[in-house]
Design an enzyme around this catalytic site. Structure first.
Site, short mmCIF file in Angstrom:
data_model
loop_
_atom_site.label_atom_id
_atom_site.label_comp_id
_atom_site.label_asym_id
_atom_site.label_seq_id
_atom_site.Cartn_x
_atom_site.Cartn_y
_atom_site.Cartn_z
N GLY A 1 2.86 36.65 78.24
CA GLY A 1 1.58 37.24 78.33
C GLY A 1 0.97 38.48 77.85
O GLY A 1 -0.02 38.23 77.12
N ASP B 1 -1.62 39.91 89.43
CA ASP B 1 -2.35 39.13 90.29
C ASP B 1 -1.89 39.23 91.95
O ASP B 1 -2.36 40.13 92.54
CB ASP B 1 -2.07 37.73 89.76
CG ASP B 1 -2.79 36.49 90.74
OD1 ASP B 1 -3.80 36.63 91.32
OD2 ASP B 1 -2.46 35.22 90.71
N ASP C 1 -2.66 32.31 78.97
CA ASP C 1 -2.51 30.89 78.73
C ASP C 1 -3.06 29.99 79.67
O ASP C 1 -3.03 30.71 80.79
CB ASP C 1 -1.20 30.46 78.30
CG ASP C 1 -0.15 30.28 79.53
OD1 ASP C 1 0.09 31.32 80.16
OD2 ASP C 1 0.22 29.21 79.85
P1 5GP Z 1 1.72 37.60 89.93
O1 5GP Z 1 3.15 37.38 90.11
O2 5GP Z 1 1.21 39.08 90.05
O3 5GP Z 1 0.90 36.75 91.19
O4 5GP Z 1 1.25 37.09 88.85
C1 5GP Z 1 1.52 37.37 87.51
C2 5GP Z 1 1.90 36.49 86.36
O5 5GP Z 1 1.10 35.35 86.79
C3 5GP Z 1 1.34 37.25 85.24
O6 5GP Z 1 1.95 38.05 84.50
C4 5GP Z 1 0.61 35.89 84.43
O7 5GP Z 1 1.50 35.53 83.51
C5 5GP Z 1 0.25 34.95 85.56
N1 5GP Z 1 -1.18 35.13 85.85
C6 5GP Z 1 -1.62 35.53 87.03
N2 5GP Z 1 -3.03 35.60 86.95
C7 5GP Z 1 -3.31 34.89 85.94
C8 5GP Z 1 -4.43 34.29 84.99
O8 5GP Z 1 -5.73 34.51 85.77
N3 5GP Z 1 -4.48 33.65 84.06
C9 5GP Z 1 -3.43 33.36 83.48
N4 5GP Z 1 -3.41 32.75 82.34
N5 5GP Z 1 -2.14 33.83 84.07
C10 5GP Z 1 -1.95 34.57 85.07
MG MG Z 2 0.99 31.61 81.93
MG MG Z 3 2.68 38.51 82.57
#
Ligand code: 5GP
Ligand code: MG
Ligand code: MG
Length: 178
Positions: free
Chosen positions: A47, A106, A163
């Site tokens: 990403g 996130d 994505d």
């Molecule tokens: P976390 O571990 O903080 O919940 O999520 C991190 C990873 O989930 C990010 O690096 C990303 O790759 C994916 N992610 C989180 N939110 C989104 C979003 O709204 N859209 C997309 N495409 N990927 C997300």
């Molecule tokens: Mg992804």
């Molecule tokens: Mg990421």
């Protein structure tokens, strides 16, 4: 203008122009904060590939760049609590100033996982720079999160590296799910 990717519709959220402005400002902040160091920027694939490419061009002093590949969403539109560790960081980061470059924080699980893992390798410091942050989704605070491009609502976004089902990474702007 609305766009469609697979079964979902998306509408514009953050323009390419705003992204460039914020990236330039963050780059200047990093130049000031790391003026006495040769930092290692660690991009989290996939990403962050466009963000780190644009950000690194704003750095006006010696720095290094390396990558790791982690996955959390793989396919869907919600964060998985289990992280898939696909490619480890190969560079030796002992006694180095590390800046993790993320596309989005996130729940924070991915970044917490990576910070814990890299800390065991004894860097002198670790900071996190994320283009996007969803404050309402964050499960626990991240002390290392020092640089954030934009805070957004708890919504699913694509574009500029991010994505949906591996598509949409090439979009110049960031879109949110309608
Ligand atoms: P976390 O571990 O903080 O919940 O999520 C991190 C990873 O989930 C990010 O690096 C990303 O790759 C994916 N992610 C989180 N939110 C989104 C979003 O709204 N859209 C997309 N495409 N990927 C997300
Ligand atoms: Mg992804
Ligand atoms: Mg990421």
């Amino acid at each position: 203008m609305k766009i469609k990717i697979a079964d979902l519709e998306f509408e514009p959220l953050i323009s390419e122009k705003s992204i460039i402005e914020r990236t330039t400002a963050i780059g200047q902040q990093l130049n000031a904060d790391y003026q006495n160091s040769i930092p290692v920027f660690v991009g989290v694939l996939n990403g962050s590939f466009l963000f780190i490419a644009d950000l690194i061009k704003q750095i006006d002093r010696p720095c290094e760049i390396a990558f790791t590949k982690l996955a959390s969403y793989y396919g869907g539109t919600t964060s998985k609590l289990k992280i898939r560790d696909d490619i480890d960081l190969i560079m030796d980061i002992k006694d180095r100033d590390v800046v993790i470059i993320e596309d989005i924080v996130d729940t924070g699980n991915t970044v917490h996982y990576l910070i814990d893992k890299l800390k065991q390798r004894n860097p002198s410091s670790i900071a996190v720079c994320s283009l996007l942050l969803k404050p309402a989704a964050l499960l626990s605070p991240i002390a290392e999160l020092k640089y954030v491009g934009f805070e957004i609502e708890n919504e699913f976004v694509v574009g500029y590296g991010l994505d949906y089902q591996e598509m949409g990474r090439n979009l110049r702007d960031i879109y949110k799910k309608v």
